[in-house]
Write a protein that holds these residues in place. Structure first.
Motif, mmCIF file in Angstrom:
data_model
loop_
_atom_site.group_PDB
_atom_site.id
_atom_site.type_symbol
_atom_site.label_atom_id
_atom_site.label_comp_id
_atom_site.label_asym_id
_atom_site.label_seq_id
_atom_site.Cartn_x
_atom_site.Cartn_y
_atom_site.Cartn_z
ATOM 1 N N UNK A 1 29.926 80.829 70.134
ATOM 2 C CA UNK A 1 30.989 81.184 70.961
ATOM 3 C C UNK A 1 32.178 82.077 70.327
ATOM 4 N N UNK A 2 31.710 82.857 69.288
ATOM 5 C CA UNK A 2 32.661 83.474 68.540
ATOM 6 C C UNK A 2 33.144 82.939 67.248
ATOM 7 N N UNK A 3 33.131 81.608 67.171
ATOM 8 C CA UNK A 3 33.772 80.809 65.987
ATOM 9 C C UNK A 3 32.523 80.522 64.892
ATOM 10 N N UNK A 4 33.161 80.993 63.859
ATOM 11 C CA UNK A 4 32.182 80.728 62.891
ATOM 12 C C UNK A 4 32.378 79.173 62.082
ATOM 13 N N UNK A 5 30.958 78.751 61.956
ATOM 14 C CA UNK A 5 31.228 77.493 61.491
ATOM 15 C C UNK A 5 30.131 77.230 60.201
ATOM 16 N N UNK B 1 25.593 80.609 72.307
ATOM 17 C CA UNK B 1 26.670 80.965 73.390
ATOM 18 C C UNK B 1 26.331 79.703 74.270
ATOM 19 N N UNK B 2 27.419 79.065 74.406
ATOM 20 C CA UNK B 2 27.480 77.782 75.097
ATOM 21 C C UNK B 2 28.374 77.874 76.325
ATOM 22 N N UNK B 3 28.969 78.893 76.528
ATOM 23 C CA UNK B 3 30.166 79.222 77.774
ATOM 24 C C UNK B 3 29.792 80.211 78.850
ATOM 25 N N UNK B 4 28.689 80.925 78.395
ATOM 26 C CA UNK B 4 28.081 82.063 79.537
ATOM 27 C C UNK B 4 27.627 81.316 81.003
ATOM 28 N N UNK B 5 27.869 82.084 81.816
ATOM 29 C CA UNK B 5 27.711 81.510 83.308
ATOM 30 C C UNK B 5 26.199 80.888 83.517
ATOM 31 N N UNK B 6 25.516 81.670 82.936
ATOM 32 C CA UNK B 6 24.035 81.445 83.072
ATOM 33 C C UNK B 6 23.451 80.218 82.358
ATOM 34 N N UNK B 7 24.142 79.913 81.301
ATOM 35 C CA UNK B 7 23.622 78.749 80.516
ATOM 36 C C UNK B 7 24.273 77.477 80.859
ATOM 37 N N UNK B 8 25.761 77.977 81.570
ATOM 38 C CA UNK B 8 26.587 76.798 82.119
ATOM 39 C C UNK B 8 25.788 76.148 83.322
ATOM 40 N N UNK B 9 25.115 77.045 84.142
ATOM 41 C CA UNK B 9 24.380 76.799 85.623
ATOM 42 C C UNK B 9 23.154 76.126 84.976
ATOM 43 N N UNK B 10 22.287 76.335 83.909
ATOM 44 C CA UNK B 10 21.376 75.619 83.477
ATOM 45 C C UNK B 10 21.613 74.095 83.266
ATOM 46 N N UNK B 11 22.610 74.066 82.497
ATOM 47 C CA UNK B 11 22.965 72.658 82.108
ATOM 48 C C UNK B 11 23.416 71.955 83.415
#
Length: 897
Positions: free
Chosen positions: A7-11, A71-81
C-alpha cells in the motif's frame, strides 16, 4: 533481506517471509481464519486475499519477493475478502456473530459490516461438554483445520480430526465418543487457536484470545514444572478468569500444558489456609499472625538455647521464588548461625548439580533449549517429558518429526519412546552400565573428537581402560538391552553432526545417581558436543519443579552459598560476610534425610518446612512422620492443611505463585519474572514476608525489604548473578546465568572458552557400574519405579483441587499382562502393594508399557501411601533418594484388607 511495498509503504523482511508478514510489517491487519503464526500456513479460507503484482493471492501462503507491490486496500480486493468472510459466516447461527462473542470471525464480520443472519444456517449439530476444561460447540465450526493442526503440529498428541463431509465437516476427538474419553491432554492449544468459539474454556468468558479483547493481563512464569513457560494471567474482578500461554514466551512460544493453562482452581478452594494455626492442647487452632510468629520465635530461641544453632534447620522450597529462597538461607546462616538449610532438589536433582559440576564446573545444563531446534540426534534418557514436561516434550517431538534421530532410554514404552528410532529399555538401576556400553562403542569405533579430548578434556586414559570391560555384550547382560541396540544408538549419537542429550529423574534418583549423571556426561565430552564447539547441544537436566534450579542457585543448600560457593571456602564465606555483615558458619549443615534422623535422635529441636509436603513426597514416609513428631517445634508454610502440616506446631498460610512477586530459574538457567496477579486469600502472606516477620520477632533485620532488593543483594554475594535485576528482566523477559554484569548478556551456551573446573577442562568419569540398593527376591519379586502422570503435579496439593481430578481420579499401578496373570490381578481392580518398608493401595492398570517384572505408579495421591513403599537408600554422593528402584509384591485387595 527482502524489500517490497505494501500500500505504498516500503518494508524489509527476512528471507522466507510471507506477504502476510509484509502486511503486518506495514502496520495493517487482515482476517486470517485458517492461519495461526504457530502453525504451518494452509491458505484454505481465502480471507487474507491481497493483490500482488496484478495477481490475487492468499497472503498467508504467498512468499514475499523483492520489488513486489502489494495492495490490501483497493475496493476490489476488500470486497473479495468481505465475500470470503461472509460466505463462511453464512452457515453459522446468529450467536456466532453476537456482540458478546468477539471471536476472530465475529471481529472480521464487525469490521466488514457483516450482520448475523440465520437464513443459511445449518441444522444444529450439538455440543460436547464432557470435559472439565474444553467445551465443543459443533454449530460454530467452520472446518478451518487450525485446531487439528495445533494438536498435531504443536502439541504432538494427534487427538483431533475433522469428521463429516462438505458442510457437515466438524472438528472432533479422533477416538470418537465424548471429548473427556479421548486422547486429549488439555494443553488448551485448540482453545487458543479456535477462530469462531467452537472450542472454549467453560466459565472463562469468550474472546480472551482475541486481538480485539483487552482484559487485564499479568505476565508471569508458570509455577508447576521446570520448563518455565511464560503465561498471561487474565484477571477479572480480582479473580483469575483464564491463564493463556504467552505467544512470545521464550521457551513455550505460545504453548502450555494442562497444569499451567488450567490448573488454578486451587486458588479459590474452600480448603485454602487463610489464617495461622497454632497447636494448643494437641489441636491446631486459629491464631493471629502476631501470636503465631511469637510462638515460632520463642521456639527457635528455645532450640538454640538447648542445642545451639545446629539444633535448628529449614527445608526451603523449589516452589518458592529465588528471593524467598535467598532470604531463608540468609536467615539460617546469619540470624540462627547454622548451615542447616536444604531444598527439595535433594530429592530429585542434587546428583545433577554434583555430577555436572564435577564434569564441567557449573551446576546447570550446558546449553539453551533453543539449540535443540538445530539438533539432528536427540538422546532422551530417564525422562518422560510428554507427561512431566509437556511443552518440552512437544518441542522434542516436533524436532523428531522434522527428521532428527530420536533415541530414548527408559524402562517404559511411553511418550517419546513410541516415536523413537531406537528405544533402549534398561532394567531400573543399571544406567551406568548402559552409558558405559554406549561410550565403549564411541571409543571403539572412532566416533570421538580427538582434538577436543586432547585440548579440552581430561580422564580419557582412565575411562578407556574402564570401557574395555563394558562392551555392548556385557552391557546387555547387566541392563537387559540387546547389544545390537546399544551399538545402533551409539552410532546414531556418534555420527550425528549436532547431537543433544536431555535427561530426567530416571538418571538421578538412584543409589548411584551422581555416577549416572557423570557417565552420561561422558558422551557429549567424548563426542566434542559441548562447550560451544558448534558440534552439539551438550547436556541438560529436565528439572521437576518450577524453581528447583533457582532454589539451589540461591544457596538453599547445606554446603553451598548463593552462586555455589562452598561454605568451607574462606573466599566464598568472606564475600558473603562482607555483604551480610555477619559471620557464616564454616561447616556444612544437615541434608534433608540427616535432618529427619537428627530429629528422631533428639538433636534437632526446630524444623521449618516451607512449601513441601515431606510426608507425601519424601521416601519411607512413616519415618518422616516419626521425625516430625519427635521434633519439639515444627513450623510449616503451606497453602493447605497437608499431611506434613498436620504434624506441625505452627502452620502459616502463604501465597501461591500467582499471588506474589519475584523470579524463578528454569531448567536451562533462565531467570524470569514472577508477578502477582491476584491477592492471597484471608491473611495469607508470601514466604518472603513470613521470613522477614520471623527474623524481626527474633530481634534481627535481614535487609532486602523487597524481592527486587533481595535479588540485587544476591548478585553482590554471587558474581554469576551480578548482572541480573528485576528491572532488567522486566525489559528483556528472560536472562540466563552466568550473567556477571548489567551490560553483558547472560551465557546461554556455557564453556565456549573454557570449562569452569579448576583446570579449565571437562572431566571424564571412570566410575564403575554398581548395583542398586534393592534387588527383587522371592518375597518381593517386582521392581517398582515411581514418577508422574500428565494431569497432576508432585503431591497433587494443587492439581487435585480442580478439574484435573476429573481427568485423573486416583493413583494406578501399571503392570505387564504376564504379571497380572501371575499375581491374579485384574485391570481396573484394587490392589495392595507391599515393600520391605510399607504398603500402598492402588488401582491396577494392565498394559504393555512396562516389561515383565516391573511396575510403575505416581505419587500424586498421598493417602494411597506410595512413598511408604520407597526405601531410605540414597545416592552415595548427594543423599538423593532411590525412588526408581524399590522391590515390591502385588496382590489383589482381599475382603479383610
Amino acid at each position: 533481506m527482502t524489500r517490497l511495498q505494501v500500500d505504498g509503504v516500503t518494508v524489509e523482511l527476512p528471507a522466507g517471509a510471507t506477504l502476510l508478514d509484509a502486511v503486518r510489517a506495514a502496520g495493517a491487519e487482515l482476517p486470517t481464519l485458517c492461519h495461526d503464526d504457530r502453525l504451518r500456513p494452509a491458505g484454505s479460507c481465502r480471507t487474507c486475499l491481497v493483490h500482488a503484482d496484478g495477481r490475487t493471492v492468499a497472503a498467508c501462503v504467498t512468499p514475499a519477493e523483492p520489488g513486489m507491490a502489494v495492495d490490501t486496500v483497493g475496493e476490489e480486493v476488500r470486497e473479495l475478502r468481505r465475500d470470503a468472510v461472509a460466505l463462511i459466516a453464512s452457515v453459522l447461527p446468529p450467536r456466532a456473530l453476537a456482540d458478546d462473542s468477539p471471536s476472530e470471525l465475529a471481529e472480521a464480520c464487525h469490521e466488514s459490516g457483516i450482520a448475523p443472519t440465520d437464513s443459511g444456517a445449518a441444522p444444529p449439530r450439538g455440543s460436547d461438554e464432557s470435559h472439565p476444561y474444553v467445551h465443543l460447540d459443533r454449530d460454530l465450526c467452520i472446518a478451518c483445520g487450525r485446531r487439528v493442526r495445533m494438536c498435531a503440529d504443536v502439541q504432538g498428541t494427534f487427538a483431533l480430526t475433522l469428521t463429516g463431509r462438505g458442510a457437515d465437516t466438524v472438528v472432533a476427538p479422533g477416538t470418537g465418543g465424548p471429548w473427556a474419553a479421548s486422547d486429549c491432554v488439555a494443553c488448551g492449544g485448540c482453545v487458543d487457536t479456535c477462530p469462531t468459539g467452537t472450542i472454549t474454556q467453560p466459565g472463562a468468558g469468550r474472546g480472551l484470545t482475541s486481538r480485539r479483547a483487552d482484559p487485564d493481563r499479568v505476565r508471569t512464569t508458570c509455577g508447576y514444572c521446570g520448563v518455565g513457560c511464560a503465561l498471561d494471567v487474565v484477571v477479572r474482578d480480582e479473580r483469575v478468569a483464564a491463564v493463556l500461554p504467552a505467544r512470545d514466551g521464550p521457551v513455550n512460544r505460545g504453548h502450555a500444558c494442562v497444569k499451567g493453562r488450567f490448573s488454578y482452581g486451587y486458588l479459590t478452594s474452600a480448603e485454602r489456609l487463610t489464617e495461622p494455626l497454632v497447636r494448643r492442647g494437641g489441636i491446631l487452632t486459629p491464631a493471629s499472625w502476631d501470636e503465631a510468629i511469637a510462638v515460632v520465635a520463642e521456639g527457635l530461641r528455645a532450640a538454640v538455647g538447648h542445642g545451639g544453632p545446629d539444633a535448628v534447620a529449614a527445608i526451603s522450597s523449589a516452589r518458592a521464588t529465588n528471593e524467598e529462597n535467598y532470604l531463608v538461607q540468609k536467615f539460617l546462616r546469619t540470624v540462627i548461625g547454622t548451615n542447616n538449610v536444604d531444598n527439595c532438589s535433594r530429592l530429585c536433582h542434587a546428583p545433577s548439580a554434583a555430577g555436572l559440576t564435577a564434569s564441567f564446573g557449573h551446576a546447570g545444563g550446558t546449553d539453551s533449549f533453543d539449540d535443540v531446534e538445530t539438533a539432528d540426534c536427540l538422546l532422551v534418557v530417564g525422562a518422560n517429558p510428554v507427561e512431566a514436561h509437556p511443552v518440552v516434550g512437544a518441542r522434542l517431538l516436533q524436532r523428531a518429526l522434522a527428521g532428527a534421530t530420536l533415541v530414548v532410554a527408559d524402562p517404559r514404552n511411553v511418550g517419546l519412546a513410541r516415536h523413537a528410532d531406537v528405544h533402549l529399555r534398561p532394567r531400573p538401576g543399571t544406567n551406568v552400565a548402559l552409558f558405559h556400553g554406549l561410550a565403549h562403542v564411541l571409543v571403539d569405533e572412532g566416533l570421538t573428537d580427538p582434538s577436543f579430548l586432547r585440548d579440552r578434556a581430561t580422564g580419557l586414559d582412565g575411562l578407556t581402560e574402564l570401557l574395555a570391560d563394558y562392551p555392548p555384550e556385557r552391557g546387555a547382560g547387566i541392563t537387559g538391552v540387546p547389544a545390537d541396540d546399544i551399538r545402533t544408538a551409539a552410532r546414531l549419537y556418534g555420527r550425528a553432526e549436532r547431537p543433544a542429550v536431555l535427561y530426567g529423574l530416571g538418571v538421578t534418583e538412584h543409589l548411584h545417581g551422581t555416577d549416572g549423571v557423570r557417565t552420561l556426561a561422558n558422551l557429549p565430552i567424548l563426542r566434542g558436543a559441548v562447550g560451544g564447539t558448534g558440534h552439539g547441544f551438550g547436556i541438560s537436566p529436565l528439572r521437576g519443579q518450577n524453581n528447583v534450579q533457582g532454589a539451589s542457585d540461591m544457596g538453599a543448600l547445606p554446603d553451598l552459598l548463593p552462586g555455589y560457593g562452598h561454605v568451607t571456602d574462606p573466599e566464598a564465606r568472606s564475600r558473603a560476610e562482607a555483604v551480610w555483615g555477619r559471620p557464616v558458619p564454616p561447616t556444612p549443615g544437615l541434608r534433608i534425610p540427616e535432618m529427619f534422623a537428627a530429629a528422631r535422635e533428639g538433636r534437632l529441636r526446630a524444623l521449618w518446612v516451607i512449601g513441601e509436603d515431606v510426608c507425601a513426597t519424601d521416601p519411607d514416609s512413616r519415618r518422616v512422620a516419626e521425625a516430625l513428631d519427635a521434633c519439639p517445634l515444627v513450623v510449616v508454610d503451606e497453602l493447605f492443611l497437608s499431611g506434613t502440616a498436620r504434624h506441625a506446631d505452627v502452620v502459616l498460610p502463604v501465597a501461591s505463585w500467582l499471588e506474589k512477586d519475584g523470579t524463578f530459574v528454569n531448567f536451562d538457567r533462565r531467570f524470569q519474572r514472577v508477578r502477582q496477579a491476584v491477592t492471597p486469600p484471608g491473611t495469607a502472606r508470601s514466604d518472603f514476608e513470613v521470613v522477614h516477620a520471623v527474623a524481626a520477632a527474633t530481634g534481627a533485620y535481614l535487609g532486602c525489604p523487597t524481592p527486587a532488593d533481595a535479588l540485587a543483594e544476591c548478585g553482590r554475594v554471587a558474581p554469576v548473578f551480578a548482572g541480573l535485576s528485576h528491572a532488567r528482566l522486566d525489559r528483556e523477559g528472560a536472562v540466563p546465568w552466568p550473567c556477571p554484569s548489567p551490560d553483558r548478556p547472560g551465557e546461554a551456551t556455557l564453556y565456549a572458552r573454557e570449562f569452569a573446573t579448576p583446570d579449565g577442562r571437562a572431566h571424564l568419569s571412570a566410575a564403575p557400574y554398581l548395583p542398586p540398593g534393592e534387588e527383587p527376591d522371592a518375597d518381593y519379586p517386582l521392581l517398582l519405579v515411581t514418577g508422574r502422570r500428565w494431569a497432576h503435579y508432585n503431591s497433587g496439593s494443587m492439581t487435585r483441587r480442580g478439574g484435573n481430578l476429573l481427568l485423573d481420579t486416583r493413583g494406578r499401578l501399571d503392570l505387564h499382562p504376564e504379571d497380572a496373570v501371575r499375581y491374579g490381578v485384574r485391570d481396573g481392580a484394587p490392589v495392595v502393594v507391599d515393600s520391605r518398608h510399607g504398603q500402598a493401595r492402588l488401582i491396577a492398570r494392565v498394559g504393555a508399557d512396562l516389561a515383565p517384572g516391573q511396575v510403575f505408579c505416581a505419587f500424586h495421591f498421598p493417602d494411597e501411601g506410595v512413598n511408604s513403599l520407597t526405601s531410605e537408600h540414597a545416592d552415595t554422593v548427594t543423599s538423593c533418594p532411590e525412588y526408581k528402584v524399590t522391590a515390591v509384591r502385588v496382590r489383589p485387595t482381599a475382603s479383610d484388607d
